[in-house]
Design an enzyme around this catalytic site. Structure first.
Site: not given
Ligand SMILES: C[S@@+](CC[C@H](N)C(=O)[O-])C[C@H]1O[C@@H](n2cnc3c(N)ncnc32)[C@H](O)[C@@H]1O
Length: 202
Positions: A57, A84, A107, A111, A143
């Site tokens: 995360e 990441d 994602d 932007k 979604d």
């Molecule tokens: C829209 S949220 C969805 C959170 C969770 N998976 C859910 O369904 O409730 C997207 C998540 O992916 C994480 N995230 C985005 N890019 C990432 C990356 N490159 N590596 C790890 N986590 C990432 C964000 O910080 C966020 O917690």
């Protein structure tokens, strides 16, 4: 001023990585990308005490809070790291070390300048497929219909992945474990586009 509150966040070691370096015990491995607040990781680890879970995360706060809860409940066999995914996956091995993988609602960036932050890119698909064991299951769900179309095209184009839906499936293969966003979509009656792939043999 930089927020130092989560400077102690859990990180992976430098260099090449193995599952054994990241979590304790034996058994099959679930890899979750972007768990956010972590409901899926907590529910899945609880329901699968014989398995291990690694979550990546990027947000330090959420990774720290989730890892604290996972470690308190599962003695190191389930962990979340503040990393990441796109920098960690290429360093993880050996090939075929992952039995299950879940990418729930990735994602949240819209932007153009954030395009480089997108998770489900071609290099991600390549690395994820390399890590999956033959027969392993990958779930990607969102979604956002346009994103779903984009993900499906990218995933189905990889020769190592076999689609299990046409293109979407109604139920998650990992139910009843649900991510926070998945649970919210169910409450709100929003459509969820679930894509399930199996790693091809050989
Ligand atoms: C829209 S949220 C969805 C959170 C969770 N998976 C859910 O369904 O409730 C997207 C998540 O992916 C994480 N995230 C985005 N890019 C990432 C990356 N490159 N590596 C790890 N986590 C990432 C964000 O910080 C966020 O917690």
């Amino acid at each position: 001023m930089r927020n130092t509150k989560y400077d102690h966040c859990p990180r992976v070691p430098e260099g090449a990585l193995t599952v054994e370096m990241l979590c304790a015990g034996g058994g099959p491995v679930m890899l979750e990308i972007g768990p956010g607040r972590g409901m899926f990781a907590l529910q899945w680890a609880e329901a699968n005490p014989e398995a291990r879970l690694i979550a990546l995360e990027i947000r330090r706060k959420w990774a720290t809070l989730l890892d604290e809860r996972l470690r308190a409940r599962h003695q190191g066999r389930a962990r979340c790291f503040a990393e990441d995914a796109n920098t960690v996956l290429p360093r993880l091995g050996p090939d075929g070390c992952v039995d299950f993988a879940a990418v729930h609602f990735p994602d949240p960036w819209w932007k153009k300048k954030h395009a480089k932050r997108l998770v489900v890119r071609d290099d991600f698909v390549h690395e994820m497929t390399r890590l999956l064991k033959p027969g392993a299951t990958l779930l990607v769900q969102t979604d956002v219909e346009d994103r779903a179309t984009e993900y499906f095209e990218r995933l189905v184009a990889h020769p190592g992945l076999v689609a299990q839906g046409a293109p979407y499936v109604d139920e998650s293969p990992f139910a009843p474990a649900r991510s926070n966003r998945e649970a919210r979509a169910a409450i709100d009656g929003l459509p969820v586009y679930r894509m399930v792939f199996v790693k091809a043999a050989g």
